[in-house]
Design a protein around this motif. Sequence first.
Motif, PDB file in Angstrom:
ATOM      1  N   VAL A 107      33.236  41.353  44.764  1.00  0.00           N
ATOM      2  CA  VAL A 107      32.603  41.571  46.065  1.00  0.00           C
ATOM      3  C   VAL A 107      32.644  40.284  46.883  1.00  0.00           C
ATOM      4  O   VAL A 107      32.943  40.297  48.082  1.00  0.00           O
ATOM      5  N   ALA A 108      32.351  39.160  46.237  1.00  0.00           N
ATOM      6  CA  ALA A 108      32.389  37.882  46.950  1.00  0.00           C
ATOM      7  C   ALA A 108      33.784  37.605  47.503  1.00  0.00           C
ATOM      8  O   ALA A 108      33.933  37.168  48.655  1.00  0.00           O
ATOM      9  N   ARG A 109      34.807  37.882  46.697  1.00  0.00           N
ATOM     10  CA  ARG A 109      36.179  37.639  47.163  1.00  0.00           C
ATOM     11  C   ARG A 109      36.513  38.524  48.356  1.00  0.00           C
ATOM     12  O   ARG A 109      37.119  38.060  49.337  1.00  0.00           O
ATOM     13  N   ARG A 110      36.125  39.804  48.294  1.00  0.00           N
ATOM     14  CA  ARG A 110      36.436  40.711  49.400  1.00  0.00           C
ATOM     15  C   ARG A 110      35.701  40.298  50.672  1.00  0.00           C
ATOM     16  O   ARG A 110      36.252  40.363  51.767  1.00  0.00           O
ATOM     17  N   LEU A 111      34.463  39.871  50.522  1.00  0.00           N
ATOM     18  CA  LEU A 111      33.710  39.437  51.692  1.00  0.00           C
ATOM     19  C   LEU A 111      34.372  38.241  52.371  1.00  0.00           C
ATOM     20  O   LEU A 111      34.505  38.210  53.605  1.00  0.00           O
TER      21      LEU A 111
END
Length: 230
Positions: free
Chosen positions: A52-56
Motif C-alpha cells: 500500500v505504501a508503494r502504491r501511494l
Amino acid sequence: MKTVVAVYTGQGLADPLKKVFQELLPDVRLVNIIDDSLIGDVVKAGRVPPGVARRLVQYYRHGEELGADVILNTCSSVGEVADMARQLIGVPIVKIDQAMAAAAAARYDRIAVLATLPSTLEPTMRLIEKEARAAGRDVALVNGLAAGSFEALNGGRPEEHDRLILETAERVAGEADAIVLAQGSMARMESKLAEAAGKPVLSSPRLGVEQVRDVLERLAGLEGGEAGVR
C-alpha cells in the motif's frame, strides 16, 4: 489555474470534498486519484502494508506528473506514508487531518478520537500527540473506537453505522473536552454528534482544504517575489 491532486483510498469522501473545494477554491483544478483497494488492504492487515505504501507513493508521483501544485492526502489511515513521501515528491503534500489535529492539540487538554477502524484511530492519535509536542502542550487522548460501525456500513446498514458512532460519542463525551473525527467521511455527522455529546466536534475536510488554500497562497507569494527579483 492551479491544480490540486487529491489521492483517495476509498470512494466515500470524493463527492463531499469536491463540494468543499467548490466553495473554498472554486478556481482550482481538482484532479482525483481513487484506488479503493488501498483501504481494504489496510483493514485486512491492520496497518499500512508495504504494498500500500508503494502504491501511494506512485500515486503521489502521478500527481506530480499531472501538474499538481499541491497533493492532498485524504486518508488518515495512511497519513504517515504521506509524511515519508514528502522527502520524495517535489510538490507540497497536505494531509487532510493535519490542520484538524493541530487545532485540537492547541485548544483542548482532553481529546476523544472517534473512529470506525483501529487502523485509522491509532495514526490519528499519534498525529495529535505529535502536534501537541510541537505546540509544547500535554494532551490526554480518549479511545473512541466505534466497534462494528465500519462493518455495518460495508454491510449496507448505514443507520446502524451512524447509531454506533453516535453511541460512542455519547460514551466518551464525559472524558473529553472535545471530539475529533478521525475519518473525513464522518464529517456529515459533525453537528449531530456535537449536539448529542454536548462537546465541540472537529472534522477534517474543511480544515484540510483551508490548509491547501493556505499553501497555494504561500506558493503564489513566493512566485510573486521571484518575479519581482527578476
